[in-house]
Write a protein that holds these residues in place. Structure first.
Motif: not given
Length: 515
Positions: A261-267, A270-275, A305-309, A419-426
Motif C-alpha cells: 500500500n502507498p502513502l502519498i504526501v503532496l506539496g 499538513d507536513v507535521p500531521a502527515a509525518a 521537512r517530511f523526512t526529518s519530522l 493513504s493520501l495527505w493533501t488539502a482536504p478540499a482536494r
C-alpha cells in the motif's frame, strides 16, 4: 526509539474452557506467545472427517436458525456487540498473548468487531427484506426479489487480527441466515474460540457457528471442499489456490488478500500531521496488517521537512512487550515473520538501499521483535520494492510531481488500501485517482476501515468481493426472483403472432420512455 517491558496485569481467560469449544479430537496443538515464548494452552485439532461432520451438524442447525425472523437474528448481533465492549480487557489480554501486538493495536480489534456487529444488527433486517421490482408488464406482473442464505459458510482467517476477522466475517454470514465454520490460523486459535464463546453467550445456537483448528494445508482445504461459500483472508498466493478450489466446485468465494500500500504526501499537505500519521500508520500492529502502508511517496517540495519530522516521530515510538497502553509497537508473530522482514531489509541494503532508522531485530525485548525500520534509495530490483513485507518496514521515495506520485503509487499488482495527505478540499477528487479499494485522505487506514456502512476490499490482486457495507452481508445470500403473472405473455384469442409482436413492441416503446 524507547522501549517498555511490562508483565500482564491479570490472568488470561480460561483457555481450557475455550479449548473445549473447538470441534476436534485430533492431535494436541500447543499455542505459545510470540512476545516471550511462554506456552499459553493446548487445543485439539480436527481431522478431515471431523470437518465434514461439523459441516453436517451446521447444515442441520442452519435450518432452524434461518427460520428465525431477521430481527431475532439481529438481536444476537446487538448482544454480541455489547458483550465485546463489556469484555474489552479480557479480549485485549488474550489477543496480545496470542499475537504479541501492542495493546493499542489490539483495541482496534475490539472496536471493529463491536461496530461491525452493531452495524449489521441495524442493517440486516432491511437488507434482507423482500423487495418489489419492476415487472415485465406493469400492473400485470408482480415481481419480488428475495434473499436466501447460502447454507454453510467457511470463514478462514489469519493470525494478524485473530479476534475481529472471525467476528466481522462471521456475524454478517449468520445474520443472512447461514451457519458458519470458522478455521483460524493455528497460531491464534483461542481468539477465535473466544469469539465463538461470546456469540453463544449472546444467544447463538450451539451448532450455528463452530471452530475447527488444524494445519492450514489440511484443515483449510477440508473446509473449502465442504462448505457452500468461502470467506478467506490471507496472502494472494493462497487466495489463488482457494479461488481455484472454489471454482472447481462452483461455490461462491470472497477474499481480502495482500497489499503493497502507498502513502502519498503532496506539496500542500499538513507536513507535521502527515509525518505523525505516517509513523502511527506504518508501524501499527508492527506493520502486520494488510491495509498498512509500506511505500511513502513524498513530493519534492516537502521531502526534506517530511523526512526529518517522520524520522523524529519514528525515533519516539515505544517498542516492547506487555500490556501498557503507552507501548505502540509490539512483537512480530513468529520467527518466520522476523526472518522474512530481515531478508527483505538485507536484500534491499545489499542492492543499494540506505537504512535511516532501525534495520535490525531486537532480541533483548523478546524473541520476535524487530525495530521500526525506514529505508531510502530502495532500487526496483529489491524484493522489498514490490513484494509485501508485512512487518515494521517502510521505504521512502521522492517524487517530482503529483502525476509521478499517482503513477508510482498505482504501479503495482496490488490495490488494497492507500493513504493520501493533501488539502482536504482536494482529497476526494485526488483520492479517486488511486487504484485501491480504500483510500484514506489525511488518515492512514482507520477512516475507511471504520466506515462500516461502506464496502472494504481489494482491486487487482488484492482480493475479490467486499466486507463491510451492504455487500458484506448480501454476498452471503442467493438472490431469487419470483414473478407472478396475471395474464399470459402470449397471443390470446384470435390474435396472430404478428399482431402480438406489434402490440408488445408498441408497449416496450412506451415502457422505455418511463422505466
Amino acid at each position: 526509539m524507547t522501549t517498555r517491558t511490562t508483565a500482564p496485569s491479570r490472568p488470561l481467560p480460561d483457555l481450557a474452557a475455550l479449548a473445549a469449544l473447538a470441534t476436534g479430537t485430533g492431535p494436541a496443538l500447543e499455542v505459545t506467545s510470540p512476545s516471550d515464548g511462554r506456552p499459553l494452552g493446548v487445543v485439539r485439532q480436527a481431522h478431515e472427517g471431523e470437518v465434514a461432520g461439523a459441516v453436517r451438524a451446521a447444515r442441520e442447525a442452519q435450518k432452524g436458525w434461518a427460520a428465525r425472523p431477521a430481527r431475532e437474528r439481529a438481536a444476537v448481533a446487538h448482544r454480541f456487540a455489547r458483550l465485546v465492549l463489556d469484555r474489552r480487557d479480557e479480549i485485549l489480554d488474550l489477543v496480545q498473548a496470542e499475537t504479541g501486538k501492542a495493546r493499542i493495536a489490539a483495541l482496534e480489534e475490539v472496536l471493529d468487531a463491536s461496530r461491525t456487529a452493531a452495524y449489521y444488527g441495524h442493517a440486516a433486517p432491511g437488507l434482507l427484506r423482500a423487495r418489489g421490482r419492476l415487472g415485465a408488464l406493469p400492473l400485470l406482473t408482480k415481481t419480488t426479489e428475495l434473499r436466501h442464505p447460502k447454507g454453510v459458510v467457511g470463514v478462514i482467517t489469519p493470525w494478524n487480527y485473530p479476534f475481529t476477522l472471525p467476528a466481522s466475517d462471521t456475524v454478517p454470514a449468520l445474520l443472512a441466515g447461514n451457519a458458519v465454520l470458522i478455521k483460524p490460523d493455528e497460531k491464534t486459535p483461542f481468539s477465535a474460540l473466544l469469539t465463538l464463546a461470546l456469540l453463544r453467550e449472546a444467544g447463538l445456537p450451539e451448532r450455528a457457528a463452530q471452530v475447527v483448528v488444524g494445519p492450514r494445508e489440511v484443515t483449510g482445504p477440508a473446509v473449502v471442499d465442504a462448505v457452500d461459500f468461502v470467506m478467506f483472508t490471507g496472502s494472494t498466493a493462497t487466495g489463488r489456490k482457494v479461488a481455484a478450489r472454489c471454482g472447481e466446485r462452483l461455490v461462491g468465494f470472497s477474499a481480502e488478500l495482500g497489499g503493497k500500500n502507498p502513502l502519498i504526501v503532496l506539496g500542500d499537505a499538513d507536513v507535521p500531521a502527515a509525518a505523525a500519521g505516517a509513523a502511527r500508520t506504518c508501524f501499527a500492529n508492527a506493520g502486520q496488517l494488510c491495509i498498512g502502508p509500506e511505500r511513502i511517496y513524498i513530493h519534492e517540495a516537502v521531502r526534506e521537512r517530511f523526512t526529518s519530522l517522520f524520522l523524529d516521530e519514528v525515533s519516539r515510538l515505544q517498542v516492547g512487550p506487555g500490556t501498557s497502553w503507552e507501548t505502540q509497537v509490539g512483537s512480530l508473530a513468529s520467527p518466520a515473520q522476523v526472518a522474512k522482514v530481515r531478508s527483505h531489509v538485507d536484500d534491499a541494503v545489499a542492492k543499494g538501499a540506505r537504512i535511516l532508522a532501525g534495520g535490525a531485530a531486537r532480541p533483548e525485548l523478546g524473541p520476535n521483535f524487530f525495530a521500526p525500520t525506514v529505508l531510502a534509495d530502495v532500487p526496483e530490483t529489491a524484493v522489498l520494492c514490490r513484494e509485501e513485507t508485512f512487518g515494521p518496514v517502510v521505504a521512502l521515495y521522492p517524487v517530482a510531481s503529483e502525476e509521478e506520485a499517482f503513477a508510482r503509487a498505482n504501479d503495482t499488482g496490488y490495490g488494497l488500501s492507500a493513504s493520501l495527505w493533501t488539502a482536504p478540499a482536494r482529497g476526494r477528487k485526488l483520492g479517486a485517482r488511486i487504484e485501491a479499494g480504500s483510500v484514506n485522505v489525511n488518515e492512514g487506514y482507520a477512516a475507511a476501515w471504520g466506515s462500516h456502512s461502506a464496502g472494504m476490499g481489494g482491486w487487482k490482486e488484492s482480493g475479490m468481493g467486499r466486507r463491510h457495507g451492504p455487500e458484506g452481508l448480501l454476498k452471503y445470500t442467493e438472490s431469487q426472483t419470483v414473478a407472478v403473472q396475471r395474464v399470459p405473455i402470449a397471443p390470446s384469442g384470435r390474435m396472430s403472432a404478428e399482431q402480438f409482436a406489434d402490440l408488445v413492441t408498441a408497449g416496450v416503446r412506451i415502457m422505455n420512455r418511463f422505466f
